[in-house]
Design a protein around this motif. Structure first.
Motif, PDB file in Angstrom:
ATOM      1  N   ASP A  42       0.872  -1.179   0.000  1.00  8.56           N
ATOM      2  CA  ASP A  42       0.000   0.000   0.000  1.00  8.56           C
ATOM      3  C   ASP A  42       0.905   1.224   0.000  1.00  8.56           C
ATOM      4  N   ALA A  63      -4.018  -5.653   8.122  1.00  5.59           N
ATOM      5  CA  ALA A  63      -3.395  -5.432   6.819  1.00  5.59           C
ATOM      6  C   ALA A  63      -2.461  -6.595   6.471  1.00  5.59           C
ATOM      7  N   VAL A  68      -1.098  -7.448   2.880  1.00 11.36           N
ATOM      8  CA  VAL A  68      -0.404  -6.174   2.694  1.00 11.36           C
ATOM      9  C   VAL A  68       0.858  -6.207   3.555  1.00 11.36           C
ATOM     10  N   ILE A  71       3.511  -0.728   4.020  1.00 13.99           N
ATOM     11  CA  ILE A  71       2.617   0.425   3.899  1.00 13.99           C
ATOM     12  C   ILE A  71       3.446   1.694   4.013  1.00 13.99           C
ATOM     13  N   LEU A 288      -7.002  -3.295   0.491  1.00 15.84           N
ATOM     14  CA  LEU A 288      -6.184  -3.287  -0.731  1.00 15.84           C
ATOM     15  C   LEU A 288      -6.420  -4.489  -1.648  1.00 15.84           C
ATOM     16  N   THR A 311       3.603  -4.742  -6.721  1.00 15.08           N
ATOM     17  CA  THR A 311       4.524  -4.915  -5.591  1.00 15.08           C
ATOM     18  C   THR A 311       5.964  -4.695  -6.032  1.00 15.08           C
TER      19      THR A 311
END
Length: 321
Positions: A42, A63, A68, A71, A288, A311
């Motif tokens: 993210d 997350a 995820v 971040i 996400l 990513t």
């Protein structure tokens, strides 16, 4: 005796049916888990927002559970940038930060801001300059002040050699003009939460910028907006990044504006995170997976391909460890 055999056979068939159904459900669960187990980054979440003050540990943990892994916490003012950096120390290897002044707060710029942001940017956890840019949609700061402060931050990014996290609303031409002043030494940059037209997207891509997309997708229904850009394949996978912009930009996947085929592309696991933990009032990074699934559906590409590409792009751009 015959009746007894029939009963036993019926019972066996019933057991087999139940077992088949359970197997099918288990298979579906496995498929959902595999489909949602992509590793995501993210690139923009406003975790310094007071809405997370009581349960940030849970927000970060959710997350991670959603896939995820990293971040970037957005810095939008001097104080916010300092707080974003502080959070990276609490969650090392997961949270990173940016340092800058949002165009809404450009009027707060003082002579010492340049050196303060520069000092913050010397920390390895601070991976970008921004959120900076221009917002002529609301003009919370006068446009001339926004342009002056933005140009100073572009100059700073060039000096420290860190990528930029850019914001632009209704200011495309001036954004391009200022960036092109520094084109010979401009560091990599992402136009975050892009909501513009195909021509604007193509111009930013031509300049070498990345395009960041959010849950804004759910409400865009313009003929030449983000949905159309994705459907036409105008954004190359190696220039695409994803973000939640939490607590903002909640992806309302139940909205009538989203076509049925897009809704059907969303996995149960991703929806469970969205529906259990996110609201219009407080979006979270755990949304996400839904965002990347929507993007992939509009692009007509496999989700894992889009997830992997975004990513890799994030790691390449920001140098996440």
């Amino acid at each position: 005796m015959a009746d007894s055999n029939k009963d036993e056979k019926a019972a066996d068939n019933s057991s087999e049916n139940v077992a088949d159904k359970l197997s099918a459900l288990k298979l579906k669960q496995i498929e959902d888990d595999v489909a949602s187990s992509y590793i995501l980054v993210d690139i923009g979440a406003n975790l310094t927002n007071s809405k997370y003050s009581r349960d940030l540990d849970s927000v970060v943990e959710r997350a991670k559970d959603a896939g995820v892994r990293k971040i970037m916490v957005t810095g939008a003012s001097v104080q916010c940038s300092k707080e974003a950096l502080r959070l990276t120390r609490l969650y090392p290897g997961i949270l990173y930060s940016s340092a800058g002044i949002h165009p809404h707060d450009a009027k707060t710029w003082t002579e010492d801001c340049y050196e303060v942001i520069k000092d913050l940017a010397t920390n390895p956890e601070c991976v970008a300059i921004g959120e900076c840019g221009l917002d002529f949609n609301r003009n919370f700061s006068p446009p001339d002040v926004q342009m002056e402060v933005f140009e100073k931050q572009v100059q700073l990014a060039c000096e420290v050699g860190k990528p930029m996290f850019l914001h632009e609303r209704d200011a495309h031409d001036d954004m391009v003009r200022i960036l092109e002043k520094f084109k010979d030494r401009l560091p990599p940059a992402v136009l975050h939460c892009f909501t513009g037209t195909s021509a604007q997207a193509l111009k930013y891509l031509e300049m070498g910028l990345y395009i960041g997309l959010t849950g804004f997708l759910w409400k865009d229904k313009t003929d030449d907006g983000v949905r159309s850009i994705l459907e036409k394949g105008l954004i190359p996978l190696d220039r695409l990044l994803i973000e939640t912009d939490a607590p903002f930009m909640y992806p309302n996947v139940r909205g009538s504006k989203i076509p049925a085929n897009i809704k059907q592309a969303l996995s149960d696991r991703s929806l469970s995170f969205l529906n259990r933990y996110c609201t219009f009032q407080r979006n979270e990074p755990c949304s996400l997976p839904v965002i990347v699934e929507m993007i992939a559906a509009y692009m007509k590409r496999p989700v894992d391909e889009v997830a992997m590409a975004t990513t890799i792009n994030a790691i390449k751009l920001f140098g996440f460890s």
